[in-house]
Design a protein around this motif. Sequence first.
Motif, PDB file in Angstrom:
ATOM      1  N   ARG A   1      17.779  25.192  60.153  1.00 53.97           N
ATOM      2  CA  ARG A   1      17.126  25.043  61.243  1.00 53.97           C
ATOM      3  C   ARG A   1      16.081  23.987  60.843  1.00 53.97           C
ATOM      4  O   ARG A   1      15.294  24.491  59.631  1.00 53.97           O
ATOM      5  CB  ARG A   1      16.578  25.889  62.216  1.00 53.97           C
ATOM      6  N   GLY A   2      15.337  22.899  61.486  1.00 53.33           N
ATOM      7  CA  GLY A   2      14.597  22.127  60.841  1.00 53.33           C
ATOM      8  C   GLY A   2      13.931  21.053  61.987  1.00 53.33           C
ATOM      9  O   GLY A   2      14.329  21.381  63.225  1.00 53.33           O
ATOM     10  N   ARG A   3      13.239  20.238  61.633  1.00 61.36           N
ATOM     11  CA  ARG A   3      12.784  19.115  62.321  1.00 61.36           C
ATOM     12  C   ARG A   3      12.525  17.901  61.959  1.00 61.36           C
ATOM     13  O   ARG A   3      12.098  17.739  60.674  1.00 61.36           O
ATOM     14  CB  ARG A   3      11.393  19.594  62.806  1.00 61.36           C
ATOM     15  N   LEU A   4      13.091  16.952  62.488  1.00 59.51           N
ATOM     16  CA  LEU A   4      13.039  15.509  62.103  1.00 59.51           C
ATOM     17  C   LEU A   4      11.377  14.891  62.606  1.00 59.51           C
ATOM     18  O   LEU A   4      10.944  15.496  63.154  1.00 59.51           O
ATOM     19  CB  LEU A   4      13.925  14.520  62.793  1.00 59.51           C
ATOM     20  N   ALA A   5      10.948  14.152  61.392  1.00 59.88           N
ATOM     21  CA  ALA A   5       9.708  13.746  61.654  1.00 59.88           C
ATOM     22  C   ALA A   5       9.506  12.480  62.587  1.00 59.88           C
ATOM     23  O   ALA A   5       9.427  11.323  62.342  1.00 59.88           O
ATOM     24  CB  ALA A   5       9.095  13.017  60.159  1.00 59.88           C
ATOM     25  N   ILE A   6       9.569  12.884  63.910  1.00 61.17           N
ATOM     26  CA  ILE A   6       9.768  11.870  64.939  1.00 61.17           C
ATOM     27  C   ILE A   6       8.368  11.084  64.985  1.00 61.17           C
ATOM     28  O   ILE A   6       7.195  11.662  64.567  1.00 61.17           O
ATOM     29  CB  ILE A   6       9.923  12.498  66.483  1.00 61.17           C
ATOM     30  N   GLY A   7       8.348   9.712  65.129  1.00 61.82           N
ATOM     31  CA  GLY A   7       7.400   8.935  64.867  1.00 61.82           C
ATOM     32  C   GLY A   7       7.514   8.151  63.480  1.00 61.82           C
ATOM     33  O   GLY A   7       6.795   7.229  63.039  1.00 61.82           O
ATOM     34  N   ASN A   8       8.311   8.688  62.462  1.00 64.73           N
ATOM     35  CA  ASN A   8       8.401   8.302  61.321  1.00 64.73           C
ATOM     36  C   ASN A   8       9.842   7.225  61.470  1.00 64.73           C
ATOM     37  O   ASN A   8      10.799   7.680  62.138  1.00 64.73           O
ATOM     38  CB  ASN A   8       9.059   9.271  60.101  1.00 64.73           C
ATOM     39  N   ARG A   9       9.353   5.949  61.158  1.00 60.47           N
ATOM     40  CA  ARG A   9      10.885   4.984  61.414  1.00 60.47           C
ATOM     41  C   ARG A   9      12.175   5.477  61.075  1.00 60.47           C
ATOM     42  O   ARG A   9      12.960   5.142  61.727  1.00 60.47           O
ATOM     43  CB  ARG A   9      10.360   3.795  60.614  1.00 60.47           C
ATOM     44  N   ARG A  10      12.388   5.981  59.701  1.00 62.00           N
ATOM     45  CA  ARG A  10      13.815   6.388  59.427  1.00 62.00           C
ATOM     46  C   ARG A  10      14.258   7.567  60.348  1.00 62.00           C
ATOM     47  O   ARG A  10      15.242   7.670  60.828  1.00 62.00           O
ATOM     48  CB  ARG A  10      13.825   6.687  57.963  1.00 62.00           C
ATOM     49  N   ALA A  11      13.355   8.761  60.524  1.00 59.84           N
ATOM     50  CA  ALA A  11      13.660   9.880  61.298  1.00 59.84           C
ATOM     51  C   ALA A  11      13.895   9.304  62.849  1.00 59.84           C
ATOM     52  O   ALA A  11      14.979   9.839  63.368  1.00 59.84           O
ATOM     53  CB  ALA A  11      12.708  10.809  61.517  1.00 59.84           C
ATOM     54  N   ASP A  12      13.045   8.268  63.395  1.00 54.41           N
ATOM     55  CA  ASP A  12      13.370   7.600  64.665  1.00 54.41           C
ATOM     56  C   ASP A  12      14.757   7.116  64.652  1.00 54.41           C
ATOM     57  O   ASP A  12      15.684   7.378  65.795  1.00 54.41           O
ATOM     58  CB  ASP A  12      12.631   6.765  65.046  1.00 54.41           C
ATOM     59  N   ASP A  13      14.931   6.389  63.572  1.00 57.45           N
ATOM     60  CA  ASP A  13      16.178   5.630  63.657  1.00 57.45           C
ATOM     61  C   ASP A  13      17.535   6.619  63.639  1.00 57.45           C
ATOM     62  O   ASP A  13      18.802   6.418  64.185  1.00 57.45           O
ATOM     63  CB  ASP A  13      16.560   4.870  62.217  1.00 57.45           C
ATOM     64  N   VAL A  14      17.307   7.746  62.786  1.00 60.04           N
ATOM     65  CA  VAL A  14      18.320   8.916  62.705  1.00 60.04           C
ATOM     66  C   VAL A  14      18.627   9.418  63.964  1.00 60.04           C
ATOM     67  O   VAL A  14      19.793   9.527  64.588  1.00 60.04           O
ATOM     68  CB  VAL A  14      17.972   9.763  61.613  1.00 60.04           C
ATOM     69  N   ALA A  15      17.627   9.700  64.826  1.00 61.89           N
ATOM     70  CA  ALA A  15      17.519  10.287  66.134  1.00 61.89           C
ATOM     71  C   ALA A  15      18.187   9.599  67.058  1.00 61.89           C
ATOM     72  O   ALA A  15      19.005   9.867  68.037  1.00 61.89           O
ATOM     73  CB  ALA A  15      16.149  10.627  66.631  1.00 61.89           C
ATOM     74  N   ALA A  16      18.010   8.111  67.073  1.00 59.81           N
ATOM     75  CA  ALA A  16      18.638   7.283  67.950  1.00 59.81           C
ATOM     76  C   ALA A  16      20.272   7.137  67.762  1.00 59.81           C
ATOM     77  O   ALA A  16      20.842   7.321  68.616  1.00 59.81           O
ATOM     78  CB  ALA A  16      18.219   5.782  67.726  1.00 59.81           C
ATOM     79  N   LEU A  17      20.506   7.165  66.460  1.00 60.25           N
ATOM     80  CA  LEU A  17      21.942   7.268  66.102  1.00 60.25           C
ATOM     81  C   LEU A  17      22.736   8.560  66.561  1.00 60.25           C
ATOM     82  O   LEU A  17      24.063   8.367  67.099  1.00 60.25           O
ATOM     83  CB  LEU A  17      22.205   6.929  64.365  1.00 60.25           C
ATOM     84  N   LEU A  18      22.099   9.438  66.524  1.00 60.26           N
ATOM     85  CA  LEU A  18      22.577  10.833  67.092  1.00 60.26           C
ATOM     86  C   LEU A  18      22.610  10.925  68.274  1.00 60.26           C
ATOM     87  O   LEU A  18      23.502  11.606  69.166  1.00 60.26           O
ATOM     88  CB  LEU A  18      21.686  11.980  66.457  1.00 60.26           C
ATOM     89  N   ARG A  19      22.024  10.206  69.012  1.00 60.22           N
ATOM     90  CA  ARG A  19      21.834  10.046  70.602  1.00 60.22           C
ATOM     91  C   ARG A  19      23.050   9.013  71.218  1.00 60.22           C
ATOM     92  O   ARG A  19      23.282   9.352  72.640  1.00 60.22           O
ATOM     93  CB  ARG A  19      20.631   9.821  71.142  1.00 60.22           C
ATOM     94  N   MET A  20      23.641   8.517  70.443  1.00 59.58           N
ATOM     95  CA  MET A  20      24.559   7.794  70.661  1.00 59.58           C
ATOM     96  C   MET A  20      25.671   8.368  71.295  1.00 59.58           C
ATOM     97  O   MET A  20      26.021   9.492  70.870  1.00 59.58           O
ATOM     98  CB  MET A  20      24.998   6.575  69.753  1.00 59.58           C
ATOM     99  N   ASN A  21      26.740   7.896  72.227  1.00 60.45           N
ATOM    100  CA  ASN A  21      27.830   8.747  72.618  1.00 60.45           C
ATOM    101  C   ASN A  21      29.151   7.894  72.403  1.00 60.45           C
ATOM    102  O   ASN A  21      29.324   6.758  73.182  1.00 60.45           O
ATOM    103  CB  ASN A  21      27.803   8.974  74.083  1.00 60.45           C
TER     104      ASN A  21
END
Length: 180
Positions: free
Chosen positions: A82-102
Amino acid sequence: MSNINVDDQGRVEGYGAFFGNVDSHGDVIDRGAFQKTLTDWHRRGRLPPMLLQHANGPLLDDAFPIGNWEHMEEDDRGLKVRGRLAIGNRRADDVAALLRMNPPAFNGASIGYVSRRFTLMPKGGEIRRRLHEIDLKELSLVSEPSNDLARVRYAKSKRSGDSADNFSHALAQLAASIPA
């Protein structure tokens, strides 16, 4: 099969590795393989870094963490994390966006480790090594994990409001509140 979850606040949970299945390198991880390294990390007061693609890029920025792992433990299936992406960090935001794709464009987890104790298996078989003790160095979010079971199952969209979305969020909160 999918095993890493991510929500809108960047919380990540799931499995970084599984016991008993053969990965793409021919390795099989035994139950108990993470016990010593997790004890050692806890003694240091921290956990291995959360990296992107095992920091395999040409730039110094590629080696920076994209978040923090807050909890790791062995259970009957594997290495539960269990952890947390550093939302607000460019790379973490990119990862979150890629994870949200369907379907997700980016959906794996992979451990970086040193094998401390292992058994070499006979040549020509599917299994190359049985890993008895692992020194965990990092756990990365990756596009192609060596262990095919370590994949993303669910990434919550920022667009909320429908009843299924609200139910999923409430269920995830309830599950997170139950002691392991």
